[in-house]
Motif scaffolding. Sequence first.
Motif, mmCIF file in Angstrom:
data_model
loop_
_atom_site.group_PDB
_atom_site.id
_atom_site.type_symbol
_atom_site.label_atom_id
_atom_site.label_comp_id
_atom_site.label_asym_id
_atom_site.label_seq_id
_atom_site.Cartn_x
_atom_site.Cartn_y
_atom_site.Cartn_z
ATOM 1 N N ALA A 147 55.378 35.455 63.318
ATOM 2 C CA ALA A 147 55.721 36.104 62.052
ATOM 3 C C ALA A 147 56.515 37.380 62.304
ATOM 4 C CB ALA A 147 54.450 36.421 61.276
ATOM 5 N N MET A 148 56.059 38.151 63.269
ATOM 6 C CA MET A 148 56.740 39.418 63.527
ATOM 7 C C MET A 148 58.152 39.165 64.045
ATOM 8 S SD MET A 148 53.929 42.193 64.700
ATOM 9 C CE MET A 148 53.255 41.461 66.154
ATOM 10 N N THR A 149 58.305 38.133 64.867
ATOM 11 C CA THR A 149 59.646 37.818 65.369
ATOM 12 C C THR A 149 60.557 37.426 64.225
ATOM 13 O OG1 THR A 149 58.546 36.935 67.317
ATOM 14 C CG2 THR A 149 60.888 36.503 67.097
ATOM 15 N N ALA A 150 60.061 36.551 63.358
ATOM 16 C CA ALA A 150 60.904 36.093 62.251
ATOM 17 C C ALA A 150 61.309 37.261 61.356
ATOM 18 C CB ALA A 150 60.156 35.032 61.431
ATOM 19 N N GLY A 151 60.333 38.095 61.005
ATOM 20 C CA GLY A 151 60.634 39.234 60.142
ATOM 21 C C GLY A 151 61.582 40.207 60.815
ATOM 22 N N ALA A 152 61.331 40.464 62.097
ATOM 23 C CA ALA A 152 62.178 41.410 62.822
ATOM 24 C C ALA A 152 63.612 40.905 62.869
ATOM 25 C CB ALA A 152 61.634 41.596 64.235
ATOM 26 N N ALA A 153 63.773 39.603 63.143
ATOM 27 C CA ALA A 153 65.120 39.054 63.246
ATOM 28 C C ALA A 153 65.859 39.211 61.919
ATOM 29 C CB ALA A 153 65.045 37.578 63.645
ATOM 30 N N ALA A 174 64.153 46.132 63.475
ATOM 31 C CA ALA A 174 63.279 45.097 64.011
ATOM 32 C C ALA A 174 61.817 45.485 63.825
ATOM 33 C CB ALA A 174 63.582 44.862 65.485
ATOM 34 N N VAL A 175 61.490 46.752 64.080
ATOM 35 C CA VAL A 175 60.100 47.186 63.909
ATOM 36 C C VAL A 175 59.678 47.042 62.452
ATOM 37 C CG1 VAL A 175 58.566 49.179 63.977
ATOM 38 C CG2 VAL A 175 60.095 48.721 65.884
ATOM 39 N N ALA A 233 56.800 44.473 60.812
ATOM 40 C CA ALA A 233 55.680 44.854 59.950
ATOM 41 C C ALA A 233 55.619 43.956 58.721
ATOM 42 C CB ALA A 233 55.821 46.318 59.529
ATOM 43 N N ALA A 234 56.767 43.733 58.091
ATOM 44 C CA ALA A 234 56.767 42.891 56.891
ATOM 45 C C ALA A 234 56.403 41.460 57.247
ATOM 46 C CB ALA A 234 58.132 42.948 56.208
ATOM 47 N N GLY A 235 56.904 40.981 58.393
ATOM 48 C CA GLY A 235 56.559 39.634 58.819
ATOM 49 C C GLY A 235 55.058 39.501 59.038
ATOM 50 N N LEU A 236 54.472 40.552 59.628
ATOM 51 C CA LEU A 236 53.025 40.517 59.841
ATOM 52 C C LEU A 236 52.291 40.436 58.509
ATOM 53 C CD1 LEU A 236 50.864 40.690 62.040
ATOM 54 C CD2 LEU A 236 50.800 43.150 61.677
#
Lengths: 374, 366, 308
Positions: B136-142, B262-263, B267-270
């Motif tokens: 999730a964090m990767t997707a949101g960060a990207a 990305a950070v 957070a939003a992805g999390l």
Amino acid sequence: MSHDLHNRSRRTALKTLAAGAAATAASPLWLPRAFAADFVVGVIYVGPKDDYGYSQAQAQAAAAIKKMPGVKVIEQEKVAETTDVQKVMASMIEEDGAKLVFPTSFGYFDPHMLKMAEKYPQVRFAHCGGLWTEGKHPKNTASYFGYIDECQYLNGVCAGHATKSKKLGFIAAKPIPQVLRNINAFTLGAKSVKPDITTQVIFTGDWLLPVKEAEAANSLIDQGVDVITMHVDSPKVVVETCERRGIHVCGYHADQSALAPKGYLTGAEWNWLTPYTTHVKDAMAGKPLNNFLRGGLKEGFVKPSPYGKAVSEGARKQADAIKAQMMKGDFAIFKGELKDNTGKVVVPAGTVHKQTDVVLEQMNWLVAGVIGKV
Amino acid sequence: MEAVAALPANAGTRAPLASDAVRRAAEGLLIPLGALAVSMLLFGVFVLVLGKDPIAVYQLIWKGAFSTSFAWQNTLQRAAPLILTALCVAIPARAGLIVIGAEGALVLGGLAAAVSGHLLSGHAPLAVQLAMALAAMTAGAAWIALAGGLRHFRGVNETIGSLLLTYIAIALFNHFVEGPLRDPASLNKPSTMPIDEASMVGNLPGLDVHWGLVFGVVFCLACHVLVRHTVAGFALRVVGGNVRAARLAGLPVGALILGSCAVGGAAAGLAGMVEVAAVHGSANASLIAGYGYAGILVAFIARHNPLAIVPVAILVGGINASGSILQRRLDLPDATVLVLQGIAFMAILAAETLYGRARLFQPRGA
Amino acid sequence: MESEALGWYGVPIAVLGGAIRVSTPFLFVSLGECLTERSGRINLGLEGVLVMGAMSGYAVSFLTGNAWVGVLVAGLAGMALGLLHGLVCSLPRVSDIAVGIGLMLLGTGLAFFLGKPYVQPKAPTLPALHLGDWSASPQIQAALQINVLFLAGIALAIAMAWAFRATRWGLIVRMVGDSADAARAMGYPVAAVRTLCTAAGGFLAGVGGSFLSLYYPGSWNEGLSSGQGLMAVALVIFARWRPLACFWAALLFGGAGAIGPALQSVGVTGGYYLFNAAPYVLTLAIMIFTSSPNRTLAGAPGELSVTR
């Protein structure tokens, strides 16, 4: 003149403030409500109560329930299908003492209502449209739904008589079983009048997208469609667009004939008063909860709108005849052999699906004659 | 000579640094509180004009948000996703970017979490949850880094860009959830395949609030340390203050911009992963609940300070929680809390002008 | 009424019809934003102004029975919100982008709050001019049913383009937008000019919003706008702040919004979510291709914070 109004509104405001202060001193609003003798029913809507559509149909039933003696109804609208609704249900139970809760949107069922039902086993939860299954779901939950596809079939019959281009249109939100069942019933009803009728489906993607719905209506009409019906949360825009372009329209959820005096044929309406009354009366009398409540025209869960001016005599006769059969429980819409629009046989020859057949609530195909993809 | 001797000893020097810090802290606390108080007052006037009793409204807001244990849990539950989505706005804001794409990052993060959670069915719950969080964090960060990258490499305004990307993300999400990734058993509510029951994130012990709250608070603390106490954080703030100066100083502006995005996106992805793992068990349209947009409000009211985000999120969560009871007791529409939040937002933004200029906070002798 | 289905020919006609129908709100909002941005301020809150205009127009039309009064009041409501934006942004150190986001929230919240009683009733709508009656085909007739506001928008675009080029007021606005210092040196009140332009921009956006509720789709409910206000802001950048280019861009965006349903009506049913996202993808693509990190955009007002 404006000075007078200004003074008047100021006076009203001051009066309200004084009254409010007095009232709050007398019985503080923030204390839990003590509806001592009343039986408290909570109703939760996903949209606004007056959307000329889905939530309005539920609200009409709630309004009628309010008039029952000894019943207090508390309502909340625009509640999202997230933990929000869990908190709203809990709040109605804990802060207002609700004993029977109607979460009316489909998305409230799993996991929200189920979680709350486990947490509050003394409270009854009656959900609209969920597929309550014995053994899988708690005993204090129930689901009720109406076979509105029967009225969509009647819509289709009237549409079949009214259409000259033999092209019908259906504007739908998402391709879920409840919607597909309506599309199929509408088409089958029309095809019973003229077998080579086709129904063009447009999916808008969400339950409330007025601009997309208007565009869809216009595109369909440009393609020669001359009767449209729909399954979206608020049919108002589609009905008004059809009336403006001078074609016929069949309503859904509630009675929209006032919006289309010339083009309105008939409509498929909910009559949620029946299941609401059943649940409230059962709860007040302490009778066990009816976990799986279904009904069509016969049980009074749905009703067709009165015929509009554009419905011909022949159409009325045929529709009334079929309606009479449905009222007796003698009419089956989905009976073999039925092929879907890819050529596959979905209801084998000889099979007759009663309306109560659960497999119909899992429909995932479009009948032959429908142009569109699931 | 006498004139010079007659000058006070500290003439020409400025006030000592300690009271500077106190002044800044006082400003940072009192001005926003003042703005919030003004907005409550304006809201009260609004309510009065419409014929309702503002005192009753205030009491109900208090009751619905903070009065009982039930109300507190309601508030905290609603605050939990807001903490994370607010970070998505606050961290890039430190680099000088105004990014409002948290909603898009949340839904894509939720989708990634649901898919990875399902693919890893049957494995140990902790491992599954970790994998979901990372996905999730990767997707949101990207996704947010994409907005940042468009800004840095192509000069596309990041506010408009991130909002457009949000709409596109939601369209992609709907397409996948109802199409290729749809669970055939999820008939009337199109969802992705569900994750294991055992992998679901539970509630905090004894409370009706899920662990997402703790994830948010921890993330905020981590960001605070990152922004305030690391070299990278300092470099970030320089970029946010004056990009040209940062470039002249040789700071890697592009990396810092992309990193901050990305950070924030992580957070939003999390937040999306928490929604899937703690509430729904799969990804479906209920994920699109406006948490991203509410996070924007929280970030601005907190002035992009990670530590302040937690109390502000609780405040906003409380206001949202009280919306329920306002509807039921006073027959006020649900948009009432939207109006209150809008007024508060405008008041906070207008109060920006007071920083450094309010007489009360001027250093002595200035 | 017998009508031949057009098959695939129907798609361009639907796109044309959709372009005309759906573009009018874009046109008005972008012209309003063009004026605001030319004076050096960016107003992202036009989404909220649009919704507020839609609601107030519909409500007043219902209460007075006259749709044109509704349009006027919608404009005035938009002007009030624009004035608020202008005044708050005139305070030093206040970010106009942030205030725009706040205005979006406030405008939408106010509109939903005040608009509750008007979701159900049916208000009188604006009339249409039937410019397609020369055609025998009902589809073309319908596509060319143009609203007066659309024509007013075209006239406004032309007038604005001329005003920016050839009148004193236009020059003042441009000067304030390009260089505040130069304007101040000439004695023009920068903050007042910007506030007036923002208020005027809000008026136009309010009128654009009233088109949605009083003509197409012609109804008020809470799902009426889906980011049109924001797309209009992007549209202005795409049009390089030229009013006539705003008109063509608005048509383009309106047409993009009509592609999804038009394709479904000829049987292209897969991936309708993706088609419905076409306007957003188009906007983003345009912004990517026309922006540059190194040079400020040609034609950008010098004082505009979004391009500095």
